[in-house]
Design a protein around this motif. Structure first.
Motif, short mmCIF file in Angstrom:
data_model
loop_
_atom_site.label_atom_id
_atom_site.label_comp_id
_atom_site.label_asym_id
_atom_site.label_seq_id
_atom_site.Cartn_x
_atom_site.Cartn_y
_atom_site.Cartn_z
N MET A 197 0.84 -1.21 0.00
CA MET A 197 0.00 0.00 0.00
C MET A 197 0.87 1.26 0.00
N LEU A 198 2.09 1.12 0.59
CA LEU A 198 2.99 2.27 0.60
C LEU A 198 3.70 2.32 -0.74
N ASN A 199 2.98 2.74 -1.76
CA ASN A 199 3.53 2.78 -3.11
C ASN A 199 3.72 4.21 -3.55
N ARG A 200 3.99 4.37 -4.82
CA ARG A 200 4.24 5.71 -5.32
C ARG A 200 3.02 6.62 -5.18
N THR A 201 1.84 6.03 -5.34
CA THR A 201 0.63 6.84 -5.26
C THR A 201 0.42 7.41 -3.87
N SER A 202 0.54 6.55 -2.85
CA SER A 202 0.33 7.02 -1.48
C SER A 202 1.44 7.99 -1.07
N ALA A 203 2.68 7.70 -1.50
CA ALA A 203 3.78 8.61 -1.18
C ALA A 203 3.57 9.95 -1.87
N ALA A 204 3.07 9.93 -3.09
CA ALA A 204 2.79 11.18 -3.80
C ALA A 204 1.69 11.97 -3.11
N PHE A 205 0.66 11.27 -2.63
CA PHE A 205 -0.41 11.95 -1.90
C PHE A 205 0.13 12.64 -0.66
N LEU A 206 0.94 11.94 0.12
CA LEU A 206 1.49 12.52 1.34
C LEU A 206 2.33 13.76 1.04
N ALA A 207 3.18 13.65 0.03
CA ALA A 207 4.05 14.77 -0.31
C ALA A 207 3.25 15.95 -0.87
N LEU A 208 2.35 15.66 -1.81
CA LEU A 208 1.61 16.74 -2.47
C LEU A 208 0.64 17.43 -1.52
N PHE A 209 0.00 16.67 -0.64
CA PHE A 209 -0.94 17.30 0.29
C PHE A 209 -0.18 18.17 1.28
N ALA A 210 0.99 17.73 1.73
CA ALA A 210 1.81 18.55 2.62
C ALA A 210 2.26 19.83 1.91
N ILE A 211 2.69 19.70 0.66
CA ILE A 211 3.10 20.88 -0.11
C ILE A 211 1.92 21.82 -0.32
N PHE A 212 0.76 21.26 -0.62
CA PHE A 212 -0.45 22.06 -0.80
C PHE A 212 -0.74 22.88 0.46
N LEU A 213 -0.70 22.24 1.63
CA LEU A 213 -0.99 22.94 2.88
C LEU A 213 0.04 24.04 3.14
N PHE A 214 1.31 23.72 2.95
CA PHE A 214 2.35 24.70 3.24
C PHE A 214 2.27 25.90 2.30
N LEU A 215 2.11 25.64 1.01
CA LEU A 215 2.06 26.74 0.05
C LEU A 215 0.80 27.58 0.21
N ALA A 216 -0.33 26.92 0.48
CA ALA A 216 -1.58 27.67 0.70
C ALA A 216 -1.46 28.57 1.93
N TYR A 217 -0.85 28.03 3.00
CA TYR A 217 -0.66 28.84 4.20
C TYR A 217 0.32 29.98 3.94
N LEU A 218 1.38 29.68 3.21
CA LEU A 218 2.39 30.70 2.91
C LEU A 218 1.77 31.85 2.12
N MET A 219 0.96 31.53 1.11
CA MET A 219 0.33 32.58 0.32
C MET A 219 -0.65 33.40 1.14
N LEU A 220 -1.44 32.72 1.98
CA LEU A 220 -2.37 33.46 2.84
C LEU A 220 -1.61 34.34 3.82
N TYR A 221 -0.52 33.83 4.36
CA TYR A 221 0.31 34.61 5.29
C TYR A 221 0.85 35.85 4.58
N ALA A 222 1.34 35.68 3.36
CA ALA A 222 1.88 36.81 2.61
C ALA A 222 0.80 37.85 2.31
N LEU A 223 -0.38 37.38 1.93
CA LEU A 223 -1.47 38.31 1.61
C LEU A 223 -1.90 39.12 2.83
N THR A 224 -1.91 38.49 3.99
CA THR A 224 -2.34 39.19 5.20
C THR A 224 -1.25 40.10 5.75
#
Length: 242
Positions: A197-224
């Protein structure tokens, strides 16, 4: 009652009152729209969005409690770390609503776009609830250990939240299962780590979702943190003429 007083005292401070009122209004609107959808379709299926919005509020409540205990120097520090730990445990519930998109079928149906917008709206509200709580916790970490530590904390929270969302969506664990089903969590997580189950798809989900959260927070932080725009009276049209 003491905990409620701490939450309301922190929520109604000058620097937090506006976002708290906006989040409260947005959440009430989201709940009203879900109820309207239930009344329109005569189907309770999407009622889970109301519960998920409630869960998305919990990390913000815990962050407010942690801030209150931190500022109260007369209390024992274990209370602060207890609320901080509760925040970290429940923080994945805020962005989790994005994974509720799985409830949309790939087959087009009459109110597909209505359901898509409704889920995205609730997911966006949940994300903002999580980001406000993350900002409060980052502020505390920065005050204690410095700005670099604060941003390292944000990156770590994004990564751990990604794991938490994965455990919730795919392994079907809840935040409170840490207390009620700890052995099962350890067993299933260990089995997942050692299986295919720990394959490329699940690893990609973990990495991309973490990047999504960090970048979304960073942009909101910059805007505020934008600098105030120059007033119109300071603008000289003749100086900008070609």
């Amino acid at each position: 009652m003491r905990l409620l007083r701490i939450v309301f005292r922190q929520a109604l401070k000058r620097e937090t009152a506006a976002p708290m009122l906006a989040l409260g209004f947005a959440s009430a609107t989201g709940v009203a729209l879900v109820l309207a959808r239930i009344g329109w379709t005569k189907n309770l299926y999407y009622g889970f969005l109301i519960w998920n919005l409630f869960l998305a509020w919990l990390p913000l409540v815990f962050a407010l409690l942690a801030c209150g205990e931190y500022r109260n120097q007369s209390v024992r520090r274990w209370r602060f770390f207890g609320w901080a730990g509760a925040w970290l445990l429940f923080f994945p519930n805020a962005p989790y609503i994005f994974t509720d998109l799985i409830h949309l079928t790939t087959r087009f149906y009459g109110h597909f776009w209505v359901d898509l917008i409704l889920i995205l709206l609730c997911a966006f509200i949940g994300l903002m609830l999580g980001f406000v709580s993350l900002y409060l916790m980052q502020s505390l970490v920065s005050r204690m250990f410095g700005r670099v530590a604060g941003w390292c904390f944000v990156a770590g929270a994004a990564g751990l939240s990604s794991v938490g969302v994965y455990l919730g969506r795919f392994l079907r664990f809840n935040s409170w299962d840490v207390f009620f089903r700890p052995i099962e969590i350890v067993r299933d997580f260990h089995a997942w780590m050692g299986s295919s189950m720990l394959n490329r798809t699940s690893a990609a989900f973990l990495a991309l979702f973490a990047i999504f959260l960090f970048l979304a927070y960073l942009m909101l932080y910059a805007l505020t943190h934008l600098s105030p725009a120059q007033p119109f009276e300071d603008f000289d049209p003749e100086s900008s003429a070609v």
